[in-house]
Scaffold this motif. Structure first.
Motif, PDB file in Angstrom:
ATOM      1  N   ALA A 215      87.030  44.888  99.275  1.00 52.79           N
ATOM      2  CA  ALA A 215      87.837  44.144  98.183  1.00 52.79           C
ATOM      3  C   ALA A 215      88.488  45.312  97.264  1.00 52.79           C
ATOM      4  CB  ALA A 215      86.763  43.459  97.184  1.00 52.79           C
ATOM      5  N   TYR A 216      89.489  45.118  96.623  1.00 53.64           N
ATOM      6  CA  TYR A 216      90.261  45.687  95.822  1.00 53.64           C
ATOM      7  C   TYR A 216      90.718  44.978  94.500  1.00 53.64           C
ATOM      8  CZ  TYR A 216      93.840  48.695  93.667  1.00 53.64           C
ATOM      9  OH  TYR A 216      94.489  49.508  92.570  1.00 53.64           O
ATOM     10  N   ARG A 217      90.181  45.366  93.353  1.00 52.43           N
ATOM     11  CA  ARG A 217      90.640  44.812  92.162  1.00 52.43           C
ATOM     12  C   ARG A 217      90.974  45.825  91.152  1.00 52.43           C
ATOM     13  NH1 ARG A 217      85.971  43.652  90.509  1.00 52.43           N
ATOM     14  NH2 ARG A 217      84.309  43.509  92.028  1.00 52.43           N
ATOM     15  N   SER A 218      91.860  45.529  90.272  1.00 55.93           N
ATOM     16  CA  SER A 218      92.427  46.448  89.313  1.00 55.93           C
ATOM     17  C   SER A 218      93.161  45.622  88.121  1.00 55.93           C
ATOM     18  CB  SER A 218      93.359  47.525  89.848  1.00 55.93           C
ATOM     19  OG  SER A 218      93.860  48.483  89.014  1.00 55.93           O
ATOM     20  N   GLY A 219      93.159  46.261  86.927  1.00 56.21           N
ATOM     21  CA  GLY A 219      93.763  45.939  85.786  1.00 56.21           C
ATOM     22  C   GLY A 219      92.962  45.482  84.567  1.00 56.21           C
ATOM     23  N   ASP A 220      93.515  45.335  83.463  1.00 54.89           N
ATOM     24  CA  ASP A 220      92.816  44.981  82.313  1.00 54.89           C
ATOM     25  C   ASP A 220      92.130  43.732  82.060  1.00 54.89           C
ATOM     26  OD1 ASP A 220      94.061  47.452  81.159  1.00 54.89           O
ATOM     27  OD2 ASP A 220      95.428  46.394  80.009  1.00 54.89           O
ATOM     28  N   VAL A 221      90.802  43.872  81.454  1.00 53.33           N
ATOM     29  CA  VAL A 221      89.907  42.533  81.461  1.00 53.33           C
ATOM     30  C   VAL A 221      90.160  41.989  79.953  1.00 53.33           C
ATOM     31  CG1 VAL A 221      88.454  43.476  83.008  1.00 53.33           C
ATOM     32  CG2 VAL A 221      88.151  44.271  80.670  1.00 53.33           C
ATOM     33  N   ALA A 222      89.459  40.982  79.512  1.00 47.78           N
ATOM     34  CA  ALA A 222      89.658  40.226  78.303  1.00 47.78           C
ATOM     35  C   ALA A 222      89.439  41.250  77.013  1.00 47.78           C
ATOM     36  CB  ALA A 222      88.557  39.239  78.382  1.00 47.78           C
ATOM     37  N   VAL A 223      88.771  42.131  77.047  1.00 45.68           N
ATOM     38  CA  VAL A 223      88.618  43.186  76.010  1.00 45.68           C
ATOM     39  C   VAL A 223      89.945  43.996  75.990  1.00 45.68           C
ATOM     40  CG1 VAL A 223      87.445  45.151  74.993  1.00 45.68           C
ATOM     41  CG2 VAL A 223      86.133  43.150  76.044  1.00 45.68           C
ATOM     42  N   ASN A 224      90.566  43.924  74.800  1.00 45.12           N
ATOM     43  CA  ASN A 224      91.954  44.426  74.640  1.00 45.12           C
ATOM     44  C   ASN A 224      91.880  46.040  75.313  1.00 45.12           C
ATOM     45  OD1 ASN A 224      93.123  42.581  73.484  1.00 45.12           O
ATOM     46  ND2 ASN A 224      92.695  43.375  71.277  1.00 45.12           N
ATOM     47  N   THR A 230      88.082  48.646  91.000  1.00 53.90           N
ATOM     48  CA  THR A 230      87.015  48.516  92.025  1.00 53.90           C
ATOM     49  C   THR A 230      87.632  48.487  93.251  1.00 53.90           C
ATOM     50  OG1 THR A 230      85.842  46.919  90.479  1.00 53.90           O
ATOM     51  CG2 THR A 230      84.928  47.489  92.789  1.00 53.90           C
ATOM     52  N   ILE A 231      86.943  49.548  94.065  1.00 59.26           N
ATOM     53  CA  ILE A 231      87.254  49.518  95.689  1.00 59.26           C
ATOM     54  C   ILE A 231      86.013  49.280  96.375  1.00 59.26           C
ATOM     55  CG2 ILE A 231      88.523  50.835  97.391  1.00 59.26           C
ATOM     56  CD1 ILE A 231      89.951  52.064  95.320  1.00 59.26           C
ATOM     57  N   VAL A 232      85.647  48.634  97.123  1.00 57.09           N
ATOM     58  CA  VAL A 232      84.657  48.468  98.100  1.00 57.09           C
ATOM     59  C   VAL A 232      84.883  48.170  99.384  1.00 57.09           C
ATOM     60  CG1 VAL A 232      83.093  47.832  96.092  1.00 57.09           C
ATOM     61  CG2 VAL A 232      84.213  45.870  97.399  1.00 57.09           C
ATOM     62  N   GLY A 233      84.344  48.616 100.248  1.00 49.20           N
ATOM     63  CA  GLY A 233      84.249  48.267 101.713  1.00 49.20           C
ATOM     64  C   GLY A 233      82.720  48.463 102.524  1.00 49.20           C
TER      65      GLY A 233
END
Length: 733
Positions: A215-224, A230-233
């Motif tokens: 999986a790959y996930r990236s970016g701003d979350v709900a907190v300003n 995250t990178i996992v394999g």
């Protein structure tokens, strides 16, 4: 002798799903085929909790057959909720609450009122192999929760926690059916990701299995302005014959957090008003970068129909870089405070090996005998550099660059030297005796454990001291089953803690406004300590109802920071008195009617300080332990819209002490999460659409005041997450 299989009495399948699958003719029309795909996919997407798990040396067991409370949240929950971290998975458990540890983004869990560090999360039965600060859930087929002390079952947790319970991760394996799944996900504010999961079996008898996922996930979350990537394999290989089973797993995880909203340190028991739900009062220079490579292997061999030999081993190589920044409030009414920056790298190298023999004997009176041993090696390298702070405000934050001025430093942050090395050896033996067709099960066991901890100067790398101790941790457990589906249980079991490692800095409990102070024994480990648990309860395992009820009492020595009488202006970490927690827990899953599923429960914990030095705070409530917690998770397959499921979850947490003098308490809080899933078919492939909103009402609340190192009137408050939108699309080819 294969590993005992859990008798998974899961919630029954909707009658519509069963009828659709059985009745689908080979010459079905396209419409009927599409309906079968939708119904089957909707059934496969049901969020489930398995009543049972793998209990260390006892192996895989149904919950009804063991004198402990154990359950497993399976991968359907992870897929449906798309959690960023392990903590978001464990939010579903009414006996667990999540906070931060070490002043950064590291998750720490509170079970039965006691901490469980990320260091002490198990993986496939071994300690020290899982990433220690943040864990991405995509690699795991199950998250198992075992409530209560467990030093006999799993050995002493190397980080010195886990007295109130244990969490163990189960890596994904190839199942009987082929799998090819691709998922795209979104999390507000602007966090996007994707994952792939592929599994196949090969050979004439499907003896070879391969599962690869990442999986790959990236970016701003709900907190300003809080950014996460995250990178996992991972890859899993297994080979199975009539009497031999071999598995091999390898995985990689990289986790980044920038501009973290930190915990809020308070003093004098003064609790500030909760800021806006999405406000970020941390500085933009704060960052955490975590990288872990880990792997495991296991061999099981049936030497006879009733005897199995096994050996497993694993290793972890971890690299942590961090520029951290906590906020300490100096005026709770105005929100005035200070930012205290620090640079703290860490290098972790762990290995673990376990081997044993499991034998089943007898007919009228049965015996299941286990004996074996394990060894765990851990090395920890670190350094620290505390920088000059600056003034800020909780409600009107000031963002400034990190100061170049060091106020307290030790070691080389670019090349950290050895700080500690530990070796844990243990040998175990147990016998579970069965009477009355195994309706009465009596378990007795002993584990001899030896813990050696060596400490080193982080500046020179020189050896500075050694702690070594051994202890026998026994277990006695009884299960009585009046019927096949009802069991009563009792146990006495001990916990053994390797000495907790002292933090390198902390807050003066008598003068919180002075900011972070050095700890004279920072990085050093205390001597091991023993805890004792007594527990009784009952369980039900019916087709539509799974339930457990437990009453327990646990006593554990307390460790925290206090002023060092020998070094003015510095702190010392040590043991002072004990904490006694008594409580009751209820957990159940129920399907009152086809298509309606409920997972719920709660706990009440009375956590008291005992035998405190000089009787100060004697009998007070322990810091950061909620007096009660409640959870309810519901799913409804809407009968008049095929493939459509509505979901909801409510989490309630009672008051918790914000200081050990008990002059201040955090308010209770409640959050509501709502969502929906919809399954459709396109080109013969099921597509699952998911949407959810966490904290629908955007509540502003302090979720936790727990801190393993706080004392006196000092606490670290963690603010709950703001309203968060989630969405994902999964396609199974």
């Amino acid at each position: 002798m294969k590993e005992p299989m859990m008798k998974l009495h899961l919630l029954p399948l909707p009658a519509l799903a069963i009828a659709a699958v059985i009745a689908a003719p080979a010459q079905a029309q396209e419409g009927t085929s599409q309906e079968v795909i939708v119904v089957s996919a909707q059934r496969a997407n049901q969020t489930e909790v398995i009543a049972g798990g793998t209990l260390g040396v006892l192996g895989a067991k149904d919950a009804l057959d063991v004198p402990f409370v154990v359950r497993t949240f399976d991968e359907s929950l992870i897929l449906n909720q798309q959690p960023l971290t392990l903590g978001e998975v464990l939010e579903n458990d009414p006996s667990i609450r999540t906070t931060y540890a070490f002043g950064n983004a590291a998750e720490q869990f509170v079970i039965r009122g006691f901490p469980l560090y990320g260091d002490d999360i198990g993986m496939n039965g071994l300690y020290g192999i899982s990433p220690r600060q943040l864990i991405a859930p995509e690699l795991y087929s199950g998250v198992q929760v075992l409530n209560g002390a467990n030093a006999f079952l799993n050995g002493a947790a190397p980080g010195g926690t886990g007295i109130g319970g244990n969490v163990s991760l189960q890596l994904k394996r190839a199942g009987d059916s082929p799998l090819t799944r691709v998922t795209a996900s979104y999390l507000s504010d602007s966090h996007f990701g994707g994952s792939a999961d592929i599994a196949r079996r090969f050979g004439e008898n499907d003896q070879f299995g391969v599962r690869v996922n990442g999986a790959y996930r990236s970016g701003d979350v709900a907190v300003n302005d809080e950014f996460r990537r995250t990178i996992v394999g991972g890859a899993s290989f297994d080979w199975t014959t009539d009497n031999l089973r071999v598995t091999l797993d390898g995985a990689y995880q990289r986790y980044e957090v920038n501009h973290l909203r930190p915990q809020v340190v308070i003093g004098n028991g003064a609790i500030p008003e909760v800021p806006e739900a999405d406000l970020n009062y941390g500085p933009s220079f704060a960052r955490t970068e975590l990288q872990d490579i880990f792997g495991l292997a296991r061999i099981e061999y049936d030497v006879a129909d009733n005897a199995m030999l096994y050996v497993s081993g694993g290793a972890l190589d971890g690299n942590e870089e961090g520029t951290y920044a906590g906020i300490t409030i100096t005026d709770a009414e105005t929100g005035a405070g200070t930012i205290g920056p620090s640079i703290i790298p860490a290098r972790i190298n762990n290995e673990a090996v376990e081997a044993g023999l499991r034998v089943k004997l007898g007919e009228t009176v049965t015996h299941e005998i286990n004996f074996g041993g394990n060894i765990n090696w851990q090395q920890f390298r670190t350094a620290f550099d505390f920088r000059a702070g600056y003034d800020t405000n909780l409600y009107d934050p000031v963002d400034a660059p990190i100061s170049p001025v060091s106020t307290f430093a030790s070691g080389d942050v670019d090349d950290p030297k050895l700080n500690s090395r530990s070796v844990q050896l243990s040998a175990f033996a147990s016998d579970t005796i069965g009477f009355w067709n195994d309706r009465i099960l009596l378990t007795g066991g002993l584990r001899l454990q030896e813990i050696t901890q060596k400490n080193y100067d982080v500046v020179t790398g020189d050896f500075t001291g050694r702690l070594s101790t051994s202890a026998i941790t026994p277990v006695v457990g009884l299960v009585v089953k009046p019927t096949e589906r009802i069991s009563l249980f009792a146990n006495r079991i001990e916990g053994l803690q390797p000495g907790a490692r002292a933090p390198v800095s902390g807050i003066d409990p008598d003068n919180p406004g002075s900011g972070e102070l050095p700890v004279t024994n920072g990085g050093q480990a205390l001597a091991p300590a023993r805890s004792v648990q007594y527990e009784v309860g009952g369980k039900i395992g019916l087709d539509r109802v799974q339930a457990s009820l437990a009453l327990f009492t646990i006593e554990q020595p307390s460790s925290y920071l206090a002023i060092d009488p020998d070094v003015p202006g510095q702190l010392r970490f040590g043991r002072y008195g004990e904490q006694r927690n008594r409580g009751i827990e209820l957990f159940f899953t129920v399907q009152p009617t086809d298509g309606l599923r409920l997972i719920a429960g709660g706990s009440v914990v009375d956590a008291k300080l005992k035998r405190t030095p000089g009787g100060v705070n004697e009998g007070n409530d322990a810091l950061g332990v909620p007096d009660y917690t409640l959870n309810a998770n519901v799913e409804w397959d809407v009968p008049f819209v095929p493939g459509f499921t509505l979901t909801g979850r409510a989490i309630h947490t009672g008051e918790q002490a914000a200081n050990v003098t008990n002059t201040s308490y955090l308010d209770d809080w409640t959050t509501l999460d709502l969502g929906a899933r919809y399954v459709l078919a396109a080109g013969g492939a099921p597509i699952t659409l998911r949407f959810g909103v966490d904290n629908v009402t955007d509540e502003r609340f302090w979720s936790s005041s727990y801190s393993a190192f706080a004392s006196g009137d000092t606490a670290r408050l963690l603010q709950g997450r703001p309203r968060t939108f989630r969405g994902s699309v999964s396609v199974d080819f």
